[in-house]
Design a protein around this motif. Structure first.
Motif, PDB file in Angstrom:
ATOM      1  N   GLU A 257      38.339  31.131  43.879  1.00  0.00           N
ATOM      2  CA  GLU A 257      37.722  32.242  43.145  1.00  0.00           C
ATOM      3  C   GLU A 257      38.681  33.428  43.065  1.00  0.00           C
ATOM      4  O   GLU A 257      38.791  34.084  42.020  1.00  0.00           O
ATOM      5  N   GLU A 258      39.415  33.690  44.141  1.00  0.00           N
ATOM      6  CA  GLU A 258      40.405  34.764  44.147  1.00  0.00           C
ATOM      7  C   GLU A 258      41.526  34.464  43.154  1.00  0.00           C
ATOM      8  O   GLU A 258      42.011  35.360  42.463  1.00  0.00           O
ATOM      9  N   TRP A 259      41.933  33.194  43.098  1.00  0.00           N
ATOM     10  CA  TRP A 259      42.978  32.795  42.150  1.00  0.00           C
ATOM     11  C   TRP A 259      42.520  33.036  40.718  1.00  0.00           C
ATOM     12  O   TRP A 259      43.261  33.575  39.889  1.00  0.00           O
ATOM     13  N   LEU A 260      41.285  32.644  40.410  1.00  0.00           N
ATOM     14  CA  LEU A 260      40.752  32.804  39.063  1.00  0.00           C
ATOM     15  C   LEU A 260      40.664  34.283  38.685  1.00  0.00           C
ATOM     16  O   LEU A 260      41.020  34.673  37.568  1.00  0.00           O
ATOM     17  N   ASP A 261      40.211  35.103  39.626  1.00  0.00           N
ATOM     18  CA  ASP A 261      40.120  36.548  39.374  1.00  0.00           C
ATOM     19  C   ASP A 261      41.506  37.146  39.148  1.00  0.00           C
ATOM     20  O   ASP A 261      41.673  38.044  38.311  1.00  0.00           O
ATOM     21  N   ASP A 262      42.494  36.648  39.883  1.00  0.00           N
ATOM     22  CA  ASP A 262      43.856  37.161  39.739  1.00  0.00           C
ATOM     23  C   ASP A 262      44.445  36.791  38.382  1.00  0.00           C
ATOM     24  O   ASP A 262      45.152  37.595  37.761  1.00  0.00           O
ATOM     25  N   VAL A 263      44.154  35.577  37.908  1.00  0.00           N
ATOM     26  CA  VAL A 263      44.591  35.163  36.569  1.00  0.00           C
ATOM     27  C   VAL A 263      44.041  36.127  35.521  1.00  0.00           C
ATOM     28  O   VAL A 263      44.768  36.600  34.638  1.00  0.00           O
ATOM     29  N   LEU A 264      42.746  36.435  35.626  1.00  0.00           N
ATOM     30  CA  LEU A 264      42.120  37.354  34.672  1.00  0.00           C
ATOM     31  C   LEU A 264      42.751  38.743  34.753  1.00  0.00           C
ATOM     32  O   LEU A 264      43.048  39.350  33.708  1.00  0.00           O
ATOM     33  N   THR A 265      43.000  39.223  35.960  1.00  0.00           N
ATOM     34  CA  THR A 265      43.594  40.552  36.141  1.00  0.00           C
ATOM     35  C   THR A 265      44.976  40.641  35.503  1.00  0.00           C
ATOM     36  O   THR A 265      45.294  41.620  34.810  1.00  0.00           O
ATOM     37  N   GLN A 266      45.799  39.618  35.719  1.00  0.00           N
ATOM     38  CA  GLN A 266      47.153  39.624  35.144  1.00  0.00           C
ATOM     39  C   GLN A 266      47.106  39.586  33.617  1.00  0.00           C
ATOM     40  O   GLN A 266      47.875  40.278  32.940  1.00  0.00           O
ATOM     41  N   LEU A 267      46.212  38.762  33.051  1.00  0.00           N
ATOM     42  CA  LEU A 267      46.096  38.691  31.592  1.00  0.00           C
ATOM     43  C   LEU A 267      45.563  40.002  31.021  1.00  0.00           C
ATOM     44  O   LEU A 267      45.995  40.442  29.945  1.00  0.00           O
ATOM     45  N   GLN A 268      44.619  40.637  31.715  1.00  0.00           N
ATOM     46  CA  GLN A 268      44.088  41.916  31.252  1.00  0.00           C
ATOM     47  C   GLN A 268      45.163  42.993  31.270  1.00  0.00           C
ATOM     48  O   GLN A 268      45.187  43.860  30.393  1.00  0.00           O
ATOM     49  N   LEU A 269      46.055  42.944  32.264  1.00  0.00           N
ATOM     50  CA  LEU A 269      47.163  43.889  32.313  1.00  0.00           C
ATOM     51  C   LEU A 269      48.033  43.746  31.073  1.00  0.00           C
ATOM     52  O   LEU A 269      48.394  44.745  30.432  1.00  0.00           O
ATOM     53  N   VAL A 270      48.351  42.498  30.721  1.00  0.00           N
ATOM     54  CA  VAL A 270      49.173  42.249  29.534  1.00  0.00           C
ATOM     55  C   VAL A 270      48.425  42.679  28.274  1.00  0.00           C
ATOM     56  O   VAL A 270      48.970  43.362  27.403  1.00  0.00           O
ATOM     57  N   GLN A 271      47.167  42.285  28.167  1.00  0.00           N
ATOM     58  CA  GLN A 271      46.386  42.558  26.962  1.00  0.00           C
ATOM     59  C   GLN A 271      46.185  44.044  26.718  1.00  0.00           C
ATOM     60  O   GLN A 271      46.076  44.499  25.572  1.00  0.00           O
ATOM     61  N   SER A 272      46.176  44.839  27.795  1.00  0.00           N
ATOM     62  CA  SER A 272      45.918  46.276  27.664  1.00  0.00           C
ATOM     63  C   SER A 272      47.088  47.036  27.043  1.00  0.00           C
ATOM     64  O   SER A 272      46.922  48.175  26.601  1.00  0.00           O
ATOM     65  N   GLN A 273      48.262  46.414  27.014  1.00  0.00           N
ATOM     66  CA  GLN A 273      49.442  47.103  26.486  1.00  0.00           C
ATOM     67  C   GLN A 273      49.421  47.124  24.951  1.00  0.00           C
ATOM     68  O   GLN A 273      48.924  46.200  24.312  1.00  0.00           O
ATOM     69  N   LYS A 274      49.983  48.189  24.385  1.00  0.00           N
ATOM     70  CA  LYS A 274      50.005  48.315  22.922  1.00  0.00           C
ATOM     71  C   LYS A 274      50.857  47.213  22.296  1.00  0.00           C
ATOM     72  O   LYS A 274      50.451  46.559  21.333  1.00  0.00           O
ATOM     73  N   ASN A 275      52.054  47.046  22.806  1.00  0.00           N
ATOM     74  CA  ASN A 275      52.942  45.978  22.343  1.00  0.00           C
ATOM     75  C   ASN A 275      53.075  44.941  23.449  1.00  0.00           C
ATOM     76  O   ASN A 275      53.432  45.297  24.585  1.00  0.00           O
ATOM     77  N   LYS A 276      52.784  43.694  23.137  1.00  0.00           N
ATOM     78  CA  LYS A 276      52.860  42.650  24.162  1.00  0.00           C
ATOM     79  C   LYS A 276      53.097  41.298  23.523  1.00  0.00           C
ATOM     80  O   LYS A 276      52.757  41.069  22.359  1.00  0.00           O
ATOM     81  N   HIS A 277      53.684  40.421  24.312  1.00  0.00           N
ATOM     82  CA  HIS A 277      53.884  39.040  23.888  1.00  0.00           C
ATOM     83  C   HIS A 277      54.080  38.217  25.151  1.00  0.00           C
ATOM     84  O   HIS A 277      54.757  38.656  26.086  1.00  0.00           O
ATOM     85  N   ILE A 278      53.470  37.039  25.205  1.00  0.00           N
ATOM     86  CA  ILE A 278      53.674  36.175  26.353  1.00  0.00           C
ATOM     87  C   ILE A 278      54.319  34.871  25.904  1.00  0.00           C
ATOM     88  O   ILE A 278      54.114  34.400  24.778  1.00  0.00           O
ATOM     89  N   TYR A 279      55.112  34.324  26.809  1.00  0.00           N
ATOM     90  CA  TYR A 279      55.810  33.063  26.580  1.00  0.00           C
ATOM     91  C   TYR A 279      55.439  32.124  27.717  1.00  0.00           C
ATOM     92  O   TYR A 279      55.437  32.519  28.889  1.00  0.00           O
ATOM     93  N   TYR A 280      55.122  30.888  27.374  1.00  0.00           N
ATOM     94  CA  TYR A 280      54.703  29.916  28.383  1.00  0.00           C
ATOM     95  C   TYR A 280      55.565  28.672  28.247  1.00  0.00           C
ATOM     96  O   TYR A 280      55.558  28.008  27.223  1.00  0.00           O
ATOM     97  N   LEU A 281      56.343  28.379  29.307  1.00  0.00           N
ATOM     98  CA  LEU A 281      57.179  27.188  29.333  1.00  0.00           C
ATOM     99  C   LEU A 281      56.364  26.084  30.001  1.00  0.00           C
ATOM    100  O   LEU A 281      56.234  26.031  31.221  1.00  0.00           O
ATOM    101  N   VAL A 282      55.788  25.202  29.192  1.00  0.00           N
ATOM    102  CA  VAL A 282      54.725  24.300  29.631  1.00  0.00           C
ATOM    103  C   VAL A 282      55.246  23.059  30.355  1.00  0.00           C
ATOM    104  O   VAL A 282      56.075  22.319  29.834  1.00  0.00           O
TER     105      VAL A 282
END
Length: 333
Positions: free
Chosen positions: A91-116
């Protein structure tokens, strides 16, 4: 660099990390229990902050003085959480994932890259059974939850609904962030092999449930193809809207990813490195990120873009993914 300049740079770095709706002055005044005027004077470098205040601010915002002041050391500073084996670890891991994504999403200019390497976890969340299986596998085989030691994965053990609200938020936030994903046809192998392994071990007790998991993975792949075709991100069963974030998908047939996650924000870059299967540690070290993003740029140049353009290559790639899943389904007894 003068001390006042370093202090101004320190606060500017903190400001870059804050969501637009938060005030740096209010955050500092509340944290240090001082007036807004005193906070302003510290932020402008007119009043020096002492070591105790630096410590309190750095710990609160989870930042490193080494990375902010660009000290000449060979150290690369990372932040993040280690594998948690307690009952609330997942549950802590899931909450941390959401927190990190919200940090990125809150920025005016943002882009994420995922090396799958393994299909991004967010895409498993569209189906209760597929999400629950992934969660069950992580909790049983990675986090070693004691109460799951003798348990099998059944339709009665769907833990997704316990985390449904957080999962939906994660999907919503992820779909709002412009994204570039670099895939290889091995990108679904991890989930395929996990399902196959648990079925062979009898931990998925029925063929019907196993086939259902494969079918949902197949539907997820079909959804990814639709996003790649449109070059936009949107929810399962929905269509792109004017608010849809751009989605770039590349295929590299020679390099298998390692689940490295990059974020490019207004004035900072972050690299998240995968560890312990499902955890990430991040670094905002400028030199480290310059090197990582240079390697990422080179990898993208040597990859084939299959989103928006490249219909032939896109069909070829997704047909390969579908064939992998269909072969697994055919082998079910």
């Amino acid at each position: 660099m003068a001390s006042s300049e370093i202090q101004v740079q320190f606060f500017q770095h903190i400001k870059n990390l804050l969501p637009p709706y938060k005030s740096l002055v209010d955050e500092i005044s509340d944290l240090l229990e001082i007036s807004n005027d005193s906070a302003y004077r510290r932020i402008r470098g007119e009043k020096f902050i002492d070591l105790e205040e630096i410590k309190k601010i750095s710990q609160h915002f989870n930042i490193s003085l080494d990375q902010v002041f660009n000290l000449q050391t060979n150290a690369i500073v990372f932040h993040g959480k280690l594998n948690s084996l307690n009952k609330t670890g997942f549950e802590e891991w899931l909450d941390d994932v959401l927190t990190q994504l919200q940090l990125v999403q809150s920025q005016k200019n943002k882009h994420i890259y995922y090396l799958v390497k393994d299909m991004p976890p967010f895409y498993h969340f569209y189906f209760p059974e597929l999400a629950s299986f992934k969660f069950f596998f992580w909790m049983k085989s990675i986090l070693y939850y004691e109460d799951l030691k003798q348990e099998k994965f059944t339709t009665e053990s769907l833990c997704y609904f316990k985390f449904k609200e957080t999962c939906n938020k994660i999907i919503h936030v992820y779909n709002q962030i412009p994204t570039t994903e670099i895939w290889n046809e091995e990108g679904i192998n991890v989930t395929l092999n996990q399902i196959d392994l648990y079925y062979q071990m009898g931990l998925i007790p029925t063929a019907d449930l196993t086939i259902k998991l494969y079918s949902q993975l197949l539907e997820t792949v079909n959804h990814l193809e639709k996003m790649a075709e449109s070059g936009l991100k949107f929810g399962m069963g929905k269509s792109p809207t004017f608010e849809s974030a751009p989605y770039n998908m590349f295929v590299n047939e020679f390099v298998i990813g390692d689940n490295t996650f990059f974020a490019e924000l207004e004035n900072v870059r972050i690299t998240y490195l995968n560890h312990s299967v499902m955890y990430f540690i991040g670094s905002m070290d400028p030199k480290f990120n310059d090197a990582m993003f240079k390697n990422l740029d080179n990898l993208i140049k040597k990859s084939t873009m299959i989103s928006s353009v490249g219909e032939k290559e896109r069909n070829r790639f997704f047909n390969k993914l579908r064939k992998k899943i269909e072969q697994k389904m055919e082998n079910i007894n």
